[in-house]
Scaffold this motif. Structure first.
Motif, PDB file in Angstrom:
ATOM      1  N   GLU A 127       0.421  29.888 -18.054  1.00 36.58           N
ATOM      2  CA  GLU A 127       0.611  30.476 -19.377  1.00 36.58           C
ATOM      3  C   GLU A 127      -0.736  30.836 -20.003  1.00 36.58           C
ATOM      4  N   THR A 128      -1.735  29.964 -19.833  1.00 35.79           N
ATOM      5  CA  THR A 128      -3.062  30.249 -20.371  1.00 35.79           C
ATOM      6  C   THR A 128      -3.644  31.497 -19.724  1.00 35.79           C
ATOM      7  N   SER A 129      -3.469  31.638 -18.411  1.00 38.30           N
ATOM      8  CA  SER A 129      -3.961  32.814 -17.715  1.00 38.30           C
ATOM      9  C   SER A 129      -3.263  34.078 -18.205  1.00 38.30           C
ATOM     10  N   ARG A 130      -1.962  33.967 -18.455  1.00 37.60           N
ATOM     11  CA  ARG A 130      -1.219  35.131 -18.945  1.00 37.60           C
ATOM     12  C   ARG A 130      -1.759  35.590 -20.296  1.00 37.60           C
ATOM     13  N   GLU A 138       0.821  -1.206   0.000  1.00 30.67           N
ATOM     14  CA  GLU A 138       0.000   0.000   0.000  1.00 30.67           C
ATOM     15  C   GLU A 138       0.856   1.256   0.000  1.00 30.67           C
ATOM     16  N   VAL A 139       1.894   1.277   0.828  1.00 33.06           N
ATOM     17  CA  VAL A 139       2.777   2.442   0.869  1.00 33.06           C
ATOM     18  C   VAL A 139       3.495   2.617  -0.466  1.00 33.06           C
ATOM     19  N   ASP A 140       3.914   1.508  -1.049  1.00 38.92           N
ATOM     20  CA  ASP A 140       4.587   1.568  -2.342  1.00 38.92           C
ATOM     21  C   ASP A 140       3.664   2.168  -3.401  1.00 38.92           C
ATOM     22  N   LEU A 141       2.420   1.699  -3.441  1.00 40.45           N
ATOM     23  CA  LEU A 141       1.464   2.218  -4.427  1.00 40.45           C
ATOM     24  C   LEU A 141       1.157   3.687  -4.158  1.00 40.45           C
ATOM     25  N   GLN A 142       0.926   4.033  -2.901  1.00 38.86           N
ATOM     26  CA  GLN A 142       0.628   5.425  -2.575  1.00 38.86           C
ATOM     27  C   GLN A 142       1.789   6.342  -2.942  1.00 38.86           C
ATOM     28  N   ALA A 143       3.008   5.877  -2.725  1.00 33.71           N
ATOM     29  CA  ALA A 143       4.169   6.697  -3.068  1.00 33.71           C
ATOM     30  C   ALA A 143       4.250   6.930  -4.574  1.00 33.71           C
ATOM     31  N   ARG A 144       4.023   5.886  -5.333  1.00 35.22           N
ATOM     32  CA  ARG A 144       4.079   6.042  -6.793  1.00 35.22           C
ATOM     33  C   ARG A 144       2.961   6.961  -7.287  1.00 35.22           C
ATOM     34  N   GLU A 145       1.776   6.827  -6.700  1.00 33.30           N
ATOM     35  CA  GLU A 145       0.675   7.698  -7.090  1.00 33.30           C
ATOM     36  C   GLU A 145       0.957   9.149  -6.692  1.00 33.30           C
ATOM     37  N   THR A 146       1.549   9.341  -5.510  1.00 31.90           N
ATOM     38  CA  THR A 146       1.871  10.696  -5.062  1.00 31.90           C
ATOM     39  C   THR A 146       2.861  11.361  -6.006  1.00 31.90           C
ATOM     40  N   TRP A 147       3.881  10.626  -6.414  1.00 33.15           N
ATOM     41  CA  TRP A 147       4.869  11.190  -7.336  1.00 33.15           C
ATOM     42  C   TRP A 147       4.210  11.569  -8.657  1.00 33.15           C
ATOM     43  N   ALA A 148       3.375  10.665  -9.184  1.00 40.07           N
ATOM     44  CA  ALA A 148       2.698  10.947 -10.455  1.00 40.07           C
ATOM     45  C   ALA A 148       1.765  12.149 -10.319  1.00 40.07           C
ATOM     46  N   ASP A 149       1.031  12.223  -9.220  1.00 33.88           N
ATOM     47  CA  ASP A 149       0.119  13.350  -9.014  1.00 33.88           C
ATOM     48  C   ASP A 149       0.892  14.662  -8.878  1.00 33.88           C
ATOM     49  N   ALA A 150       2.021  14.618  -8.179  1.00 33.56           N
ATOM     50  CA  ALA A 150       2.823  15.831  -8.005  1.00 33.56           C
ATOM     51  C   ALA A 150       3.374  16.320  -9.340  1.00 33.56           C
ATOM     52  N   GLN A 151       3.864  15.403 -10.160  1.00 36.35           N
ATOM     53  CA  GLN A 151       4.400  15.805 -11.458  1.00 36.35           C
ATOM     54  C   GLN A 151       3.290  16.321 -12.367  1.00 36.35           C
ATOM     55  N   GLY A 152       2.139  15.635 -12.343  1.00 33.49           N
ATOM     56  CA  GLY A 152       1.026  16.103 -13.162  1.00 33.49           C
ATOM     57  C   GLY A 152       0.515  17.459 -12.717  1.00 33.49           C
ATOM     58  N   ALA A 153       0.446  17.679 -11.406  1.00 34.44           N
ATOM     59  CA  ALA A 153      -0.025  18.967 -10.891  1.00 34.44           C
ATOM     60  C   ALA A 153       0.920  20.092 -11.296  1.00 34.44           C
ATOM     61  N   ARG A 154       2.212  19.821 -11.265  1.00 36.48           N
ATOM     62  CA  ARG A 154       3.174  20.856 -11.660  1.00 36.48           C
ATOM     63  C   ARG A 154       3.021  21.217 -13.135  1.00 36.48           C
ATOM     64  N   GLU A 155       2.819  20.218 -13.978  1.00 38.00           N
ATOM     65  CA  GLU A 155       2.651  20.483 -15.405  1.00 38.00           C
ATOM     66  C   GLU A 155       1.352  21.243 -15.669  1.00 38.00           C
ATOM     67  N   ARG A 156       0.286  20.893 -14.934  1.00 37.58           N
ATOM     68  CA  ARG A 156      -0.979  21.608 -15.112  1.00 37.58           C
ATOM     69  C   ARG A 156      -0.850  23.062 -14.666  1.00 37.58           C
ATOM     70  N   TRP A 157      -0.063  23.281 -13.593  1.00 38.60           N
ATOM     71  CA  TRP A 157       0.116  24.655 -13.134  1.00 38.60           C
ATOM     72  C   TRP A 157       0.865  25.487 -14.171  1.00 38.60           C
ATOM     73  N   LEU A 158       1.914  24.924 -14.754  1.00 36.15           N
ATOM     74  CA  LEU A 158       2.678  25.657 -15.774  1.00 36.15           C
ATOM     75  C   LEU A 158       1.790  25.996 -16.968  1.00 36.15           C
ATOM     76  N   LEU A 159       0.953  25.033 -17.380  1.00 39.13           N
ATOM     77  CA  LEU A 159       0.061  25.281 -18.504  1.00 39.13           C
ATOM     78  C   LEU A 159      -1.002  26.315 -18.137  1.00 39.13           C
ATOM     79  N   SER A 160      -1.576  26.199 -16.939  1.00 39.94           N
ATOM     80  CA  SER A 160      -2.609  27.142 -16.514  1.00 39.94           C
ATOM     81  C   SER A 160      -2.042  28.548 -16.362  1.00 39.94           C
TER      82      SER A 160
END
Length: 413
Positions: free
Chosen positions: A346-349, A322-344
């Motif tokens: 620029e779109t806002s600008r 469970e910890v292994d899966l949660q860690a992998r999901e957390t990393w993926a979510d963190a990377q995806g959130a960062r990419e969405r923020w960069l895109l958002s």
């Protein structure tokens, strides 16, 4: 040879750096303040009391439950020769004695109780740190949203005043004025909602931790993770308090099963006694030994605890997965959130720039009011989306730091 030594030193240095706590990001509370709030959290206080209770439990196990017992007996003996009766008495002092290695096993069980309590305390601190970061960022985001809403109200009021002035001059219609008034009303409604959200965010943080966000605090940029994914994942698995707790529970289960096996040999009861008989003319001194005979109950109890130890081993493996899966999901979510923020961002600008150009075109009479209002609405939506993306990315970045115990002295848990 020199290359090998350099590689080994580099590996040791990397391991040391990974184990160190990182500087706290400016958008999170300082370590000293955060640690105090976490220690004051009710869930952490509950777990801290548990560690104190575990200390007493360990001392009780080490001492053992066997205690001295005093047994008194009095009797009156009537002799057949017709003489006066003999009043007699006995006093026994007895105590069971742990045999078959039970004292050592009890002492080890006490150590494991302390270890388990420390792991549960670390888990409580970890969950409290997560909650503190989420609530802190939520209030910062709510404060920023209120600021954005207030700026939209100011723009809408300015635009309404300009349209009213142009209508008096005959350059704008009643429909334009009504649309400008509707926009001003919408922005005020959004401001009220933003203020309500800010009030609730402040109340949640204050109710849980008694904390207040300083006026100068604000959301920050999202940087690259301090560790690569493999190193971060390994550190999370090493620092996971849930795994530590399950490991302690497994050791406790195995020791308890070993204690039950040892208990199949029952503890003998040793004692000493003194007695008075024959009208007090006789004094008896002696030793006693009682040997309980173990039976089916002890045997089945031992087998039961052995199976429960197997269950604890399975629970540990499940927790690791469970910890292994949660860690992998957390990393993926963190990377995806960062990419969405960069895109958002620029779109806002781009939307904000479009609104600025639309305002200029409307001022010069090159476009109508509807085009300007649409551009402003898109800019407002873009700013709100960028704010949401930024707050979400910061929450996941905080989660990366907290799960790896790299901030707020969590590495000492």
């Amino acid at each position: 040879m020199r290359q090998l030594v350099t590689s080994v030193l580099g590996l040791l240095l990397a391991t040391t750096l990974q184990a160190e706590s990182l500087p706290t990001p400016v958008w999170l509370p300082a370590t000293s303040q955060a640690a105090a709030w976490i220690e004051g959290d009710a869930s952490v206080a509950f777990a801290r009391h548990g560690t104190a209770a575990a200390g007493h439990a360990a001392q009780a196990l080490s001492t053992g439950a066997n205690e001295w017992a005093l047994r008194l007996q009095a009797q009156r003996r009537q002799l057949q020769d017709g003489s006066s009766p003999s009043r007699e008495w006995q006093a026994h002092l007895e105590r069971p004695v742990r045999v078959n290695g039970k004292a050592a096993l009890d002492s080890q069980l006490g150590d494991v109780e302390r270890e388990l309590a420390r792991a549960l305390l670390g888990e409580a601190r970890h969950e409290s740190a997560r909650a503190l970061a989420d609530l802190w960022i939520a209030e910062l985001a709510a404060r920023h949203r209120e600021s954005l809403a207030a700026s939209q109200v100011a723009l809408a009021d300015s635009n309404l005043a300009a349209v009213q002035k142009r209508r008096r001059a005959g350059d704008a219609s009643l429909l334009d004025e009504q649309q400008a008034q509707a926009e001003a009303g919408d922005t005020r409604r959004e401001l009220i909602l933003a203020r309500s959200a800010l009030t609730k965010a402040r109340a949640a943080l204050r109710a849980r931790f008694g904390a207040e966000v300083p006026a100068e605090a604000m959301l920050g940029d999202i940087g690259e993770p301090a560790l690569v994914e493999t190193a971060w994942h390994a550190r999370v698995m090493e620092e996971a308090d849930g795994i530590k707790a399950r490991q302690a529970e497994l050791r406790r289960a195995r020791l308890t099963a070993a204690r039950a096996r040892a208990d199949r040999v029952a503890d003998p009861v040793v004692g000493a006694f003194i007695a008075s008989e024959a009208r007090g003319s006789e004094r008896l001194l002696g030793l006693s030994l009682t040997l309980p005979l173990g039976g089916t109950h002890r045997e089945q109890r031992s087998l039961q605890l052995a199976r429960e130890a197997d269950m604890s081993e399975s629970a540990l493996e499940q927790m690791r997965r469970e910890v292994d899966l949660q860690a992998r999901e957390t990393w993926a979510d963190a990377q995806g959130a960062r990419e969405r923020w960069l895109l958002s961002r620029e779109t806002s600008r781009l939307a904000t720039e479009s609104a600025r150009l639309a305002q200029r075109a409307y001022t010069l009479g090159e476009s109508d009011l509807q085009t300007l209002l649409l551009a402003r609405r898109q800019a407002a939506l873009g700013s709100a989306a960028a704010l949401d993306a930024q707050a979400e990315a910061l929450r996941w970045e905080a989660r990366l730091l907290i799960d790896a115990h790299q901030v707020w002295d969590l590495e000492h848990d």
